[in-house]
Design a protein around this motif. Structure first.
Motif, PDB file in Angstrom:
ATOM      1  N   PRO A  87      52.258  97.838 -19.590  1.00 18.86           N
ATOM      2  CA  PRO A  87      51.204  97.258 -20.430  1.00 18.86           C
ATOM      3  C   PRO A  87      51.125  97.874 -21.824  1.00 18.86           C
ATOM      4  N   PHE A  88      51.684  99.066 -21.995  1.00 17.16           N
ATOM      5  CA  PHE A  88      51.659  99.709 -23.316  1.00 17.16           C
ATOM      6  C   PHE A  88      52.872  99.304 -24.155  1.00 17.16           C
ATOM      7  N   ALA A  89      53.849  98.669 -23.527  1.00 15.44           N
ATOM      8  CA  ALA A  89      55.021  98.143 -24.240  1.00 15.44           C
ATOM      9  C   ALA A  89      55.479  96.898 -23.493  1.00 15.44           C
ATOM     10  N   SER A 139      47.374  96.936 -23.598  1.00 16.16           N
ATOM     11  CA  SER A 139      46.444  97.725 -22.794  1.00 16.16           C
ATOM     12  C   SER A 139      44.995  97.329 -23.052  1.00 16.16           C
ATOM     13  N   ALA A 140      44.664  97.019 -24.304  1.00 18.27           N
ATOM     14  CA  ALA A 140      43.280  96.655 -24.625  1.00 18.27           C
ATOM     15  C   ALA A 140      42.865  95.367 -23.912  1.00 18.27           C
ATOM     16  N   GLU A 141      43.812  94.429 -23.741  1.00 14.23           N
ATOM     17  CA  GLU A 141      43.508  93.185 -23.029  1.00 14.23           C
ATOM     18  C   GLU A 141      43.189  93.459 -21.559  1.00 14.23           C
ATOM     19  N   ARG A 171      46.230 105.182 -14.517  1.00 19.22           N
ATOM     20  CA  ARG A 171      45.393 106.314 -14.963  1.00 19.22           C
ATOM     21  C   ARG A 171      45.281 106.332 -16.489  1.00 19.22           C
ATOM     22  N   LYS A 172      46.390 106.030 -17.171  1.00 17.72           N
ATOM     23  CA  LYS A 172      46.358 105.996 -18.631  1.00 17.72           C
ATOM     24  C   LYS A 172      45.408 104.907 -19.122  1.00 17.72           C
ATOM     25  N   LEU A 173      45.466 103.747 -18.464  1.00 18.00           N
ATOM     26  CA  LEU A 173      44.546 102.658 -18.792  1.00 18.00           C
ATOM     27  C   LEU A 173      43.095 103.066 -18.539  1.00 18.00           C
ATOM     28  N   ASN A 180      41.761 106.093 -18.460  1.00 20.19           N
ATOM     29  CA  ASN A 180      41.305 107.088 -19.435  1.00 20.19           C
ATOM     30  C   ASN A 180      41.009 106.445 -20.787  1.00 20.19           C
ATOM     31  N   GLN A 181      41.828 105.467 -21.154  1.00 21.94           N
ATOM     32  CA  GLN A 181      41.640 104.793 -22.446  1.00 21.94           C
ATOM     33  C   GLN A 181      40.417 103.885 -22.427  1.00 21.94           C
ATOM     34  N   GLY A 182      40.149 103.259 -21.270  1.00 23.98           N
ATOM     35  CA  GLY A 182      39.116 102.229 -21.225  1.00 23.98           C
ATOM     36  C   GLY A 182      37.823 102.623 -20.554  1.00 23.98           C
ATOM     37  N   GLY A 183      37.665 103.905 -20.222  1.00 24.58           N
ATOM     38  CA  GLY A 183      36.425 104.332 -19.563  1.00 24.58           C
ATOM     39  C   GLY A 183      36.268 103.719 -18.182  1.00 24.58           C
ATOM     40  N   ILE A 184      37.377 103.603 -17.442  1.00 23.13           N
ATOM     41  CA  ILE A 184      37.375 103.001 -16.117  1.00 23.13           C
ATOM     42  C   ILE A 184      37.301 104.096 -15.054  1.00 23.13           C
TER      43      ILE A 184
END
Length: 360
Positions: A82-84, A96-98, A124-126, A128-132
């Motif tokens: 999702p990051f690439a 990732s934002a989507e 996990r990266k998603l 941490n980035q999205g407050g999940i």
């Protein structure tokens, strides 16, 4: 009971037997004990990219019939970081934002992800980035997720590989052949070493232990001198050639996957020993079929434990099986390691003690 929550669940990466049992356990614990709502996200992160997000509410009546089914009722994907993310025009895009927006559009309080080490690292990266609020459940037929003794899907894969060896014994003996069974395992030989011992293999080759063709042929010649004119070998798909080259095959659309080491070895064993040699590649049959009782049990234990983590506000954790009980560990500890076969492990020592040739 505490506040009512709405939690999401998804399966990510390659499929395996036992995923539906884990989903079922999550629904039973969340709905039956805590009176929460469970939302199944379809096709992993691809479902969260869709607009509206692709998801469905799950209840116990819906999930109960799936306990014995392989695969995943939610669908999964093992493509598209999702990051690439690969786009139709050949470029890559950070989406990732989507995915994060899709999660929040569903109004979720927490997310349970069932995946291997690669999937868990991305999720996990998603998170941490999205407050999940994220909790992980380990699954992989390869059993290479660190820290846990078991991952969902491994036991069923070993059972299928062992059955393959059981069936090959008879035809090998009938025709005085060397039978090679190529099994999955990405970069770890857990399936091969476990099934090889259980299935009575004469030769086990795993990527963690270097081999020489002369040692393999020596084992076959030794059996021939003993009047045993057939041999059974199991090899992990990740085993390389004797000179260290990766053996791969094309699967279309420019993708390549492990596969072909069995045929590579067969040609050389035949030339070396004169033995008629045949190869069977199990492939994706190891992912299918009815989940074994142990996989159903492991998945059920993990599903209940994952919901309890959310109930107790413990996030960024993965449930594991250690010393006959569930233990939770930080996902960061899991994804920082990779669990290959230890050449000094009990199973390797057992194989050697049984006189099995490991190629070294």
């Amino acid at each position: 009971m505490g506040e009512q929550k709405r939690i999401g669940i998804l399966t990510s990466g390659g499929d395996c037997a036992g995923l539906n049992a884990a989903i079922r356990a999550v629904v039973h614990r969340a709905v039956g004990t805590y009176n929460w709502e469970v939302v199944g996200i379809l096709r992993s992160t691809q479902g969260l990219m869709s607009r509206p997000p692709q998801a469905m509410t799950l209840d116990t009546k819906q999930v109960d019939p799936t306990l014995t089914l392989a695969g995943t009722m939610l669908g999964t994907t093992n493509k598209g970081n999702p990051f690439a993310f690969p786009m139709p025009d050949g470029t890559v895009c950070d989406r990732s934002a989507e995915i994060i927006e899709g999660y929040h559009q569903l109004g979720l309080n927490a997310l349970i992800g069932i995946g291997g080490d690669g999937s868990l690292a991305l999720l996990r990266k998603l998170a941490n980035q999205g407050g999940i609020h994220f909790v992980g459940i380990p699954k992989t037929i390869d059993n290479d997720v660190a820290v846990t003794e078991r991952s969902i899907g491994f036991d069923t894969a070993v059972n299928i590989a062992t059955e393959g060896l059981d069936r090959l014994h008879f035809t090998a003996a009938s025709h005085d052949r060397v039978m090679i069974l190529e099994v999955m395992g990405r970069d770890a030989g857990h399936i091969a070493i476990s099934a090889g011992i259980a299935g009575g293999a004469d030769i086990i080759l795993i990527p963690e232990i270097p081999y020489s063709l002369e040692n393999i042929c020596g084992k076959i010649r030794e059996r021939q001198k003993q009047g045993k004119n057939y041999s059974l070998a199991i090899v992990s798909e990740a085993v390389r050639t004797e000179t260290g080259e990766v053996v791969e095959s094309s699967v279309g659309l420019g993708e390549r996957r492990y596969g072909g080491i069995g045929h590579y070895l067969a040609d050389r064993i035949c030339a070396c020993t004169g033995a008629e040699t045949r190869v069977t590649v199990l492939g994706h049959t190891q992912r299918g079929g009815l989940p074994s009782p142990l996989d159903r049990l492991t998945a059920s234990v993990f599903g209940v434990a994952a919901v309890d983590l959310i109930a107790n506000g413990h996030y960024d954790q993965m449930v594991t099986w250690q010393n006959r009980q569930v233990v939770t560990v930080p996902i960061a500890d899991v994804i920082s390691k990779y669990q290959v076969v230890d050449p000094n492990s009990t199973l390797v020592k057992t194989a050697r003690g049984l006189g099995i040739c490991l190629g070294d």
